[in-house]
Design an enzyme around this catalytic site. Structure first.
Site, PDB file in Angstrom:
ATOM      1  N   THR A 164       0.890  -1.107  -0.014  1.00  0.00           N
ATOM      2  CA  THR A 164       0.043   0.156  -0.093  1.00  0.00           C
ATOM      3  C   THR A 164       0.987   1.110  -0.073  1.00  0.00           C
ATOM      4  O   THR A 164       1.821   1.184   0.753  1.00  0.00           O
ATOM      5  CB  THR A 164      -0.785   0.097   1.345  1.00  0.00           C
ATOM      6  OG1 THR A 164      -1.663  -1.361   1.389  1.00  0.00           O
ATOM      7  CG2 THR A 164      -1.889   1.152   1.318  1.00  0.00           C
TER       8      THR A 164
ATOM      9  N   SER B 188       6.773   5.249  -0.637  1.00  0.00           N
ATOM     10  CA  SER B 188       8.152   4.575  -0.781  1.00  0.00           C
ATOM     11  C   SER B 188       8.794   4.293   0.569  1.00  0.00           C
ATOM     12  O   SER B 188       9.878   4.321   0.635  1.00  0.00           O
ATOM     13  CB  SER B 188       9.100   5.379  -1.631  1.00  0.00           C
ATOM     14  OG  SER B 188       8.473   5.298  -3.104  1.00  0.00           O
ATOM     15  N   ARG B 189       7.888   4.445   1.565  1.00  0.00           N
ATOM     16  CA  ARG B 189       8.316   3.882   3.076  1.00  0.00           C
ATOM     17  C   ARG B 189       9.204   4.873   3.443  1.00  0.00           C
ATOM     18  O   ARG B 189      10.027   4.622   4.704  1.00  0.00           O
ATOM     19  CB  ARG B 189       9.032   2.463   3.035  1.00  0.00           C
ATOM     20  CG  ARG B 189       8.151   1.494   2.508  1.00  0.00           C
ATOM     21  CD  ARG B 189       6.935   1.250   3.187  1.00  0.00           C
ATOM     22  NE  ARG B 189       6.159  -0.046   2.921  1.00  0.00           N
ATOM     23  CZ  ARG B 189       4.830  -0.126   2.267  1.00  0.00           C
ATOM     24  NH1 ARG B 189       4.279   1.120   1.958  1.00  0.00           N
ATOM     25  NH2 ARG B 189       4.106  -1.230   2.220  1.00  0.00           N
ATOM     26  N   LEU B 190       9.194   6.283   2.771  1.00  0.00           N
ATOM     27  CA  LEU B 190      10.187   7.057   3.337  1.00  0.00           C
ATOM     28  C   LEU B 190       9.252   8.016   4.404  1.00  0.00           C
ATOM     29  O   LEU B 190       8.960   9.185   4.199  1.00  0.00           O
ATOM     30  CB  LEU B 190      10.584   7.997   2.375  1.00  0.00           C
ATOM     31  CG  LEU B 190      11.825   7.446   1.374  1.00  0.00           C
ATOM     32  CD1 LEU B 190      12.254   8.198   0.037  1.00  0.00           C
ATOM     33  CD2 LEU B 190      13.111   6.950   2.221  1.00  0.00           C
TER      34      LEU B 190
END
Ligand SMILES: Cc1cc2nc3c(=O)[nH]c(=O)nc-3n(C[C@H](O)[C@H](O)[C@H](O)COP(=O)(O)O)c2cc1C
Length: 223
Positions: A18, A200-202
């Site tokens: 997600t 992007s998981r940042l």
């Protein structure tokens, strides 16, 4: 189960990636203290329809040194800390009376947010427990008398018998008194992390810590 299993809902759930979206958490957006920031995020969680926004997963340390976790409901928050109510002779109650160290997470997944608190939990004042117990529905008050929380019981029927016994005991009483073992704990935080999911998981992670000499210091940590 292997991730190469036949495609299906389980496999989909395990593989899904997600995008946590475009919201952000900047240093200049947060309040100067974590209680004010928590209160703002909690109000937003309620407003944006998070189910049971005051549900928090509470981690404690058992006397044998093992961690244990469970969900409880936040019932009050102010500059003194975060309050929840439970049976002080339950597993968590005994753990906390022996070792007040706690960690809590509010998992607001639908907002791509979590708040993680670390601190110490101590019993609230007797009057606070009395007030809160008196405001509970009678059924919940009877249940508090009927359940020695976390202790084994031989059957569901035995539990229901304890409920009937408590109902009988307080049948003629307009109010049900608070069992001595039932009451609140207040978590005094020393670290509070506000986590905002990003693409992007940042993710954004802003952490308040009690500063040397009092007050709070704010630090950004890597996702
Ligand atoms: C959504 C939710 C809210 C809960 N709220 C409470 C609560 O406020 N107090 C409580 O004692 N248990 C609450 N429970 C039950 C606890 O998760 C747990 O089963 C119980 O307190 C016994 O925990 P222990 O054996 O680790 O002490 C809740 C459970 C759920 C799923």
């Amino acid at each position: 189960m292997s991730h190469d299993a036949v495609p299906g809902p389980l496999d989909d759930a395990l593989r899904r990636h997600t995008d946590y979206g475009a919201e952000r958490l900047e240093e200049e957006d947060v309040a100067t203290d974590p209680i004010a920031q928590f209160t703002a995020w909690m109000a937003e969680a309620a407003e944006r329809g998070v189910y049971e926004p005051n549900a928090m997963v509470l981690g404690t340390i058992d006397p044998d040194g093992h961690p244990s976790i469970r969900t409880v409901l936040l019932r009050g928050v102010d500059e003194r800390g975060f309050e929840f109510y439970t049976d002080h002779t339950s597993r968590k109650g005994r753990a906390l009376l022996a070792n007040p160290a706690v960690s809590v997470v509010f998992p607001w997944y639908t907002l791509h947010r979590q708040v993680i608190i670390v601190g110490e939990a101590h019993p609230v004042e007797r009057e606070a427990s009395e007030d809160y117990f008196a405001r509970r529905p009678r059924g919940a008050q009877i249940a508090a008398w009927s359940s020695d929380q976390s202790q084994p019981i031989s059957s569901r029927e035995a539990l229901e018998q304890k409920v009937r016994d408590a109902e009988e005991r307080f049948r003629d009483d307009e109010t049900v008194p608070r069992p001595e073992r039932w009451g609140g704990f207040r978590i005094v935080p020393h670290r509070v992390e506000f986590w905002q999911g990003r693409t992007s998981r940042l993710h954004d992670r802003l952490v308040f810590r009690v500063a040397v000499g009092g007050g709070w210091e704010l630090e950004r940590i890597q996702p």
